[in-house]
Design a protein around this motif. Structure first.
Motif, PDB file in Angstrom:
ATOM      1  N   HIS A  39       0.812  -1.220   0.000  1.00 49.47           N
ATOM      2  CA  HIS A  39       0.000   0.000   0.000  1.00 49.47           C
ATOM      3  C   HIS A  39       0.842   1.266   0.000  1.00 49.47           C
ATOM      4  O   HIS A  39       0.462   2.279  -0.588  1.00 49.47           O
ATOM      5  CB  HIS A  39      -0.929  -0.011   1.217  1.00 49.47           C
ATOM      6  N   PHE A  40       1.985   1.223   0.690  1.00 50.04           N
ATOM      7  CA  PHE A  40       2.913   2.351   0.728  1.00 50.04           C
ATOM      8  C   PHE A  40       4.326   1.828   0.471  1.00 50.04           C
ATOM      9  O   PHE A  40       4.664   0.724   0.936  1.00 50.04           O
ATOM     10  CB  PHE A  40       2.898   3.036   2.101  1.00 50.04           C
ATOM     11  N   PRO A  41       5.161   2.593  -0.216  1.00 43.08           N
ATOM     12  CA  PRO A  41       6.550   2.172  -0.375  1.00 43.08           C
ATOM     13  C   PRO A  41       7.269   2.191   0.985  1.00 43.08           C
ATOM     14  O   PRO A  41       7.140   3.148   1.745  1.00 43.08           O
ATOM     15  CB  PRO A  41       7.145   3.235  -1.315  1.00 43.08           C
ATOM     16  N   ILE A  46       5.523   8.843   1.543  1.00 44.14           N
ATOM     17  CA  ILE A  46       4.295   9.458   1.017  1.00 44.14           C
ATOM     18  C   ILE A  46       4.592  10.272  -0.241  1.00 44.14           C
ATOM     19  O   ILE A  46       3.686  10.637  -0.989  1.00 44.14           O
ATOM     20  CB  ILE A  46       3.634  10.359   2.094  1.00 44.14           C
ATOM     21  N   ARG A  47       5.856  10.570  -0.488  1.00 40.80           N
ATOM     22  CA  ARG A  47       6.223  11.494  -1.573  1.00 40.80           C
ATOM     23  C   ARG A  47       5.728  11.078  -2.956  1.00 40.80           C
ATOM     24  O   ARG A  47       5.280  11.946  -3.727  1.00 40.80           O
ATOM     25  CB  ARG A  47       7.744  11.692  -1.580  1.00 40.80           C
ATOM     26  N   PRO A  48       5.785   9.784  -3.323  1.00 39.74           N
ATOM     27  CA  PRO A  48       5.271   9.428  -4.658  1.00 39.74           C
ATOM     28  C   PRO A  48       3.789   9.743  -4.838  1.00 39.74           C
ATOM     29  O   PRO A  48       3.342  10.054  -5.948  1.00 39.74           O
ATOM     30  CB  PRO A  48       5.529   7.914  -4.732  1.00 39.74           C
ATOM     31  N   LEU A  49       3.015   9.666  -3.746  1.00 32.01           N
ATOM     32  CA  LEU A  49       1.588   9.939  -3.818  1.00 32.01           C
ATOM     33  C   LEU A  49       1.306  11.432  -3.934  1.00 32.01           C
ATOM     34  O   LEU A  49       0.285  11.845  -4.498  1.00 32.01           O
ATOM     35  CB  LEU A  49       0.882   9.372  -2.589  1.00 32.01           C
ATOM     36  N   VAL A  69      -1.648  14.898  -1.834  1.00 30.96           N
ATOM     37  CA  VAL A  69      -1.718  14.427  -0.451  1.00 30.96           C
ATOM     38  C   VAL A  69      -0.310  14.391   0.132  1.00 30.96           C
ATOM     39  O   VAL A  69       0.611  13.841  -0.471  1.00 30.96           O
ATOM     40  CB  VAL A  69      -2.363  13.028  -0.376  1.00 30.96           C
ATOM     41  N   THR A  70      -0.153  14.963   1.321  1.00 34.05           N
ATOM     42  CA  THR A  70       1.149  15.031   1.970  1.00 34.05           C
ATOM     43  C   THR A  70       1.171  14.142   3.215  1.00 34.05           C
ATOM     44  O   THR A  70       0.139  13.637   3.664  1.00 34.05           O
ATOM     45  CB  THR A  70       1.477  16.471   2.383  1.00 34.05           C
ATOM     46  N   GLU A  71       2.380  13.999   3.761  1.00 32.41           N
ATOM     47  CA  GLU A  71       2.505  13.240   5.007  1.00 32.41           C
ATOM     48  C   GLU A  71       1.711  13.902   6.132  1.00 32.41           C
ATOM     49  O   GLU A  71       1.189  13.218   7.024  1.00 32.41           O
ATOM     50  CB  GLU A  71       3.988  13.106   5.406  1.00 32.41           C
ATOM     51  N   LEU A 115       6.621   8.980   6.960  1.00 35.34           N
ATOM     52  CA  LEU A 115       6.218   8.673   8.324  1.00 35.34           C
ATOM     53  C   LEU A 115       7.078   7.511   8.817  1.00 35.34           C
ATOM     54  O   LEU A 115       7.224   6.506   8.114  1.00 35.34           O
ATOM     55  CB  LEU A 115       4.745   8.286   8.401  1.00 35.34           C
ATOM     56  N   MET A 116       7.657   7.651   9.997  1.00 35.63           N
ATOM     57  CA  MET A 116       8.477   6.585  10.570  1.00 35.63           C
ATOM     58  C   MET A 116       7.701   5.907  11.690  1.00 35.63           C
ATOM     59  O   MET A 116       7.231   6.565  12.619  1.00 35.63           O
ATOM     60  CB  MET A 116       9.797   7.125  11.121  1.00 35.63           C
ATOM     61  N   ILE A 117       7.560   4.600  11.588  1.00 40.12           N
ATOM     62  CA  ILE A 117       6.728   3.839  12.521  1.00 40.12           C
ATOM     63  C   ILE A 117       7.605   2.912  13.342  1.00 40.12           C
ATOM     64  O   ILE A 117       8.358   2.104  12.791  1.00 40.12           O
ATOM     65  CB  ILE A 117       5.659   3.027  11.759  1.00 40.12           C
ATOM     66  N   GLU A 118       7.495   3.019  14.661  1.00 37.19           N
ATOM     67  CA  GLU A 118       8.222   2.139  15.572  1.00 37.19           C
ATOM     68  C   GLU A 118       7.224   1.555  16.579  1.00 37.19           C
ATOM     69  O   GLU A 118       6.902   2.179  17.586  1.00 37.19           O
ATOM     70  CB  GLU A 118       9.331   2.891  16.305  1.00 37.19           C
ATOM     71  N   PRO A 119       6.734   0.337  16.338  1.00 30.33           N
ATOM     72  CA  PRO A 119       5.699  -0.213  17.210  1.00 30.33           C
ATOM     73  C   PRO A 119       6.221  -0.651  18.579  1.00 30.33           C
ATOM     74  O   PRO A 119       5.442  -0.757  19.518  1.00 30.33           O
ATOM     75  CB  PRO A 119       5.181  -1.414  16.418  1.00 30.33           C
TER      76      PRO A 119
END
Length: 395
Positions: free
Chosen positions: A232-234, A252-255, A261-263, A288-292
């Motif tokens: 869904h996202f790179p 998000i940049r390619p989108l 649409v931005t981050e 967006l950086m995700i750290e669960p």
């Protein structure tokens, strides 16, 4: 030393130890610090405060340290090289596969290796900074070892050093038996000592096996989410195995090119799904950086993945012309209760789509308190709130 009361202060104390070590050896000219451009912003700041000059090292397209660039700069500056700061795994969310070669190169050029321990929760029980080649490392007790933190504190960043640097740890007037070469970095010899029982209890109760399991779960959780979201996202950076470390970056940049649409739009829309957005536009702008971490349940991991996938579908609606380019659920997010329940509604999508994009939100909805704000308006339009000097005149 338990004296540093933040990770950044641990960096400062560790670099001071390196600086004083070289002074004691009569090598004061070693005042250059090499830092990868993937580093935390505190790294160059701490280096400058500790008296080092900073030279950045490039990273390759996969997020790894560019070995050729590092080697070139280390060899060219071998006479003045004092330190190399490296975060492992990197802030880009990958395990540097050449980390031992990197440390060996720095030592061959006469420098010391400072390992930023910000991502130690991907190391504990699996590997050790000293074995990798680090001379100094700080530990974020407020992240890796369970002290709750946020909004600036509380935290601690104690440092561990190789034996040759031990005499150069921070000193303190209240510690008569401690090292003397370097001055204090904190007003108290053990910093925020009252919160130290928390990591002590955590370590004692978890034990070696439990701490190792926590590390494995942190890495597993990140890879689980990255695997769910990759279609869904790179995913900006992955290792040679196609895996990430304990965190990952969605791009998000390619989108943005096709949908505007931005981050920031994604982050604001996440509020409508009951989520505070993960780290935005850092370490890479437009991402967006995700750290669960190891703390979240599978239910929570899936809930965030489901929200992001639903947002991607909304972006696809913009791509397909089903939602307006400038007046859509993302550009108008977040949606407050006052807005959704008002008598007037002029949006080209339904109130239900705005407030309840997924079914679970009807059972458990956290309403944003305010709608979209212009985040940078105040920075770009400075207004003096100081009263005029005449107002101080007594009547």
């Amino acid at each position: 030393s338990l004296q540093p009361n933040a990770g950044s202060q641990g960096e400062f104390a560790g670099l001071l130890a390196i600086r004083e070590y070289f002074k004691a050896k009569g090598q004061s000219q070693r005042n250059l610090c090499l830092i990868p451009n993937s580093a935390h912003g505190t790294n160059p700041a701490s280096a400058v405060m500790a008296g080092f000059r900073v030279l950045t090292v490039n990273c390759d397209t996969e997020g790894n340290i560019d070995l050729a660039d590092l080697k070139s700069k280390a060899l060219q500056n071998a006479d003045t090289l004092g330190a190399f700061m490296v975060t492992y795994p990197s802030t880009f969310g990958v395990f540097e596969e050449t980390i031992k070669d990197v440390c060996k190169l720095i030592h061959e050029c006469g420098g010391q290796v400072y390992m930023d321990g910000a991502n130690m929760n991907a190391q504990v029980g699996l590997c050790r900074p000293g074995d990798i080649g680090a001379d100094v490392c700080h530990l974020n007790l407020h992240k890796t070892f369970c002290i709750p933190h946020g909004g600036g504190g509380p935290g601690m960043g104690p440092i561990c050093v190789a034996s040759h640097l031990a005499p150069f740890l921070p000193s303190h007037p209240f510690d008569a038996d401690g090292p003397k070469a370097t001055g204090p970095v904190c007003s108290a010899p053990s910093s925020s000592a009252s919160i130290l029982p928390i990591p002590w209890m955590y370590i004692r109760m978890m034990g070696g096996e439990g701490l190792t399991l926590a590390t494995k779960i942190a890495v597993l959780n990140a890879n689980y989410m990255a695997n769910r979201l990759k279609d869904h996202f790179p995913i900006r950076y992955v290792g040679s195995s196609g895996r990430v470390a304990h965190e990952f970056i969605i791009d998000i940049r390619p989108l943005r090119e096709s949908t505007k649409v931005t981050e920031e739009d994604v982050a604001k829309r996440l509020m409508d799904f009951n989520f505070h957005a993960p780290t935005m536009s850092w370490p890479v702008p437009g991402t967006l950086m995700i750290e669960p971490t190891e703390s979240e349940s599978l239910y929570e991991l899936d809930r965030l993945c489901d929200a992001l996938i639903a947002i991607r579908e909304e972006i696809r609606e913009v791509e397909q012309g089903k939602q307006d380019l400038n007046n859509n659920t993302l550009k108008n997010a977040p949606h407050t209760a006052d807005l959704v329940s008002s008598n007037s509604w002029d949006r080209p999508y339904s109130r239900e789509k705005a407030a309840y994009p997924l079914p679970y939100l009807r059972l458990n909805k956290f309403w944003p308190s305010v709608g979209r704000l212009d985040n940078v308006y105040g920075d770009r339009n400075v207004v003096c709130t100081c009263p005029p000097i005449e107002s101080y005149n007594s009547s």
